[in-house]
Design a protein around this motif. Structure first.
Motif, PDB file in Angstrom:
ATOM      1  N   ARG A 356       0.880  -1.134  -0.104  1.00 34.27           N
ATOM      2  CA  ARG A 356       0.410   0.021   0.044  1.00 34.27           C
ATOM      3  C   ARG A 356       0.850   1.536  -0.633  1.00 34.27           C
ATOM      4  NH1 ARG A 356      -5.213   0.030   3.997  1.00 34.27           N
ATOM      5  NH2 ARG A 356      -4.775   2.224   2.758  1.00 34.27           N
ATOM      6  N   ILE A 357       2.042   1.405   0.987  1.00 34.48           N
ATOM      7  CA  ILE A 357       2.958   2.004   1.224  1.00 34.48           C
ATOM      8  C   ILE A 357       3.182   2.711  -0.326  1.00 34.48           C
ATOM      9  CG2 ILE A 357       4.847   3.216   1.699  1.00 34.48           C
ATOM     10  CD1 ILE A 357       4.186   1.727   4.388  1.00 34.48           C
ATOM     11  N   THR A 358       3.921   1.728  -1.285  1.00 36.15           N
ATOM     12  CA  THR A 358       4.283   1.672  -2.695  1.00 36.15           C
ATOM     13  C   THR A 358       3.257   2.352  -3.717  1.00 36.15           C
ATOM     14  OG1 THR A 358       5.534  -0.154  -2.577  1.00 36.15           O
ATOM     15  CG2 THR A 358       5.949  -0.065  -4.138  1.00 36.15           C
ATOM     16  N   ARG A 360       0.932   4.190  -2.665  1.00 38.96           N
ATOM     17  CA  ARG A 360       0.589   5.477  -2.746  1.00 38.96           C
ATOM     18  C   ARG A 360      -0.610   5.231  -2.269  1.00 38.96           C
ATOM     19  NH1 ARG A 360       4.193   9.587  -5.800  1.00 38.96           N
ATOM     20  NH2 ARG A 360       6.043   8.635  -5.967  1.00 38.96           N
ATOM     21  N   ALA A 363       0.487   6.300   3.565  1.00 37.86           N
ATOM     22  CA  ALA A 363       1.655   6.936   4.409  1.00 37.86           C
ATOM     23  C   ALA A 363       2.211   6.066   5.557  1.00 37.86           C
ATOM     24  CB  ALA A 363       1.125   8.540   4.209  1.00 37.86           C
ATOM     25  N   PRO A 364       3.532   6.985   5.037  1.00 44.53           N
ATOM     26  CA  PRO A 364       4.681   5.845   6.243  1.00 44.53           C
ATOM     27  C   PRO A 364       4.556   6.337   7.461  1.00 44.53           C
ATOM     28  CG  PRO A 364       5.232   6.602   3.947  1.00 44.53           C
ATOM     29  CD  PRO A 364       4.253   7.034   4.152  1.00 44.53           C
ATOM     30  N   ALA A 367       1.061   4.482   8.519  1.00 44.66           N
ATOM     31  CA  ALA A 367       1.506   2.516   8.535  1.00 44.66           C
ATOM     32  C   ALA A 367       1.557   3.066   9.851  1.00 44.66           C
ATOM     33  CB  ALA A 367       1.946   2.246   7.494  1.00 44.66           C
TER      34      ALA A 367
END
Length: 406
Positions: A356-358, A360, A363-364, A367
């Motif tokens: 999901r971060i990859t 976008r 957001a980190p 997470a």
């Protein structure tokens, strides 16, 4: 005539009905002269499959966090919960216990009831204050007077209440009937069969239903007095596990129950599957034997997702609607967070969050919040840079334009 039709006929005019026991009586109508275990909402709990189904569903529903939201500019924003969704029964009864009790009653009887003892200053849809405290009552203490689909009066332990004074949730509904239907009533046949099988087994192995064996004299016929003396002597010898000594004229033969034991086991196995279906629980989730099924699941999350979608989700949705209509005001609405049921193993969870971060979509910092951690500090980010290289994005190569000055 079916049970549903008899229920509709009862409520075409003002009529009294006890929510649990009268429905059970209707479900048993037409079965005369049949002896055995009498199935009620209470006696049904003696069956392990009934208890397991009710416990599983109530445990899970009571574990779901309850949140309140409203839409702001089209975005769902969480708002503070009213006290009734924190301590609905006062300081002695928290929301988890209250949710467990209400779900337990809904699943076994189709209804749950409580007396609204406090109200807030916030006006609800009925023009009165919203419920601030709901003290639950036992199912057997409640009866209602209704006309068609409208409840006119509630009677609890002999005292009458107006409908607006009572908290009432229902499920398993039919059109035109003001109460939810009882799964125990409709499952009474299956539960009765299984409970009677248990009763037979207790009677059999306790020696109450049939003799445990026969003691026969092979040489002569004995009268009643001699039979009683031999019987008493035999019982005195073997009751404490001692030896029984006799000559060649006595033969002891234990009575075997092979056929009856097989029928008992078969009845128990078939009963578990029937009961699981009535109460909306897959048999494998209550450790019931499941035969002929080829369905497999890659992991526990997939199994729980199937249970949530097919069995538990609709009941959760109905409760959310009821809470949104009766316990919060205006544009607010209630959601039960079912994510607690869909927890993944650590490896699958990390892989999903990383993807999901990859992509976008997360957001980190969001997470990190999922693990109750604050966003990274600059010092922490610098540490990552030392280990894995700079955070700066490398310049993308450009295509030379003919005639441009280098």
């Amino acid at each position: 005539m079916g049970v549903g039709e008899r229920l509709r006929q009862m409520f075409t005019r003002d009529a009294n009905i006890t929510s649990a026991e009268d429905l059970l009586a209707l479900a048993r109508a037409g079965r005369t002269g049949k002896k055995g275990v009498h199935v009620s909402n209470d006696s049904a709990l003696r069956h392990s499959a009934v208890w397991a189904c009710l416990r599983l569903r109530a445990d899970l529903v009571s574990s779901f966090p309850i949140d309140v939201f409203r839409y702001v500019d089209g975005i769902q924003v969480e708002v503070p919960k009213p006290p009734v969704l924190v301590t609905p029964g006062g300081l002695e009864v928290g929301i988890k216990e209250w949710m467990y009790s209400t779900e337990f009653d809904l699943d076994r009887a189709g209804n749950c009831f409580g007396i609204i003892t406090e109200r807030t200053g916030v006006v609800g849809p009925d023009g009165r204050g919203l419920p601030g405290r709901v003290e639950l009552v036992e199912l057997g203490a409640v009866s209602v007077r209704a006309n068609g689909s409208t409840i006119k009066k509630f009677t609890i332990n002999g005292k009458q209440y107006e409908p607006w004074e009572i908290w009432h949730e229902k499920q398993y509904t039919v059109a035109g009937f003001p109460l939810g239907l009882s799964p125990v009533a409709y499952a009474a046949w299956s539960i009765e069969e299984s409970l009677n099988a248990q009763q037979f087994a207790r009677d059999w192995f306790a020696g109450g239903a049939v003799p445990s064996g026969t003691l026969k004299n092979t040489r002569k016929t004995i009268d009643k007095k001699q039979a009683r003396e031999v019987k008493d002597g035999f019982r005195a010898a073997v009751s404490n596990g001692d030896l029984f000594v006799h000559g060649e004229d006595w033969e002891y033969k234990p009575v075997q129950a092979v056929a009856q034991q097989a029928q008992f086991i078969e009845a128990r196995q078939y009963g578990l599957g029937d009961i699981a279906r009535f109460f909306g629980c897959p048999g494998d989730l209550i450790d019931a034997a499941v035969s002929g099924s080829s369905v497999t699941y890659a992991n526990i999350s997939q199994r729980n997702l199937q249970f949530l979608i097919m069995n538990l989700g609709p009941a959760v949705g109905r409760r959310e609607d009821t809470f949104s209509r009766k316990l919060v005001s205006g544009p607010r609405f209630v959601k039960l967070n079912t994510d607690a049921l869909l927890r993944m193993d650590p490896e699958a969870r990390a892989r999903t969050i990383g993807q999901r971060i990859t992509n976008r979509t997360l957001a980190p910092s969001e997470a990190r919040a999922l693990d109750n951690l604050p966003p990274f500090t600059e010092d922490q980010l610098a540490e990552f840079d030392r280990l894995f290289g700079s955070r700066s994005v490398p310049a993308q190569p450009t295509t030379a334009v003919p005639g441009a000055t280098p």
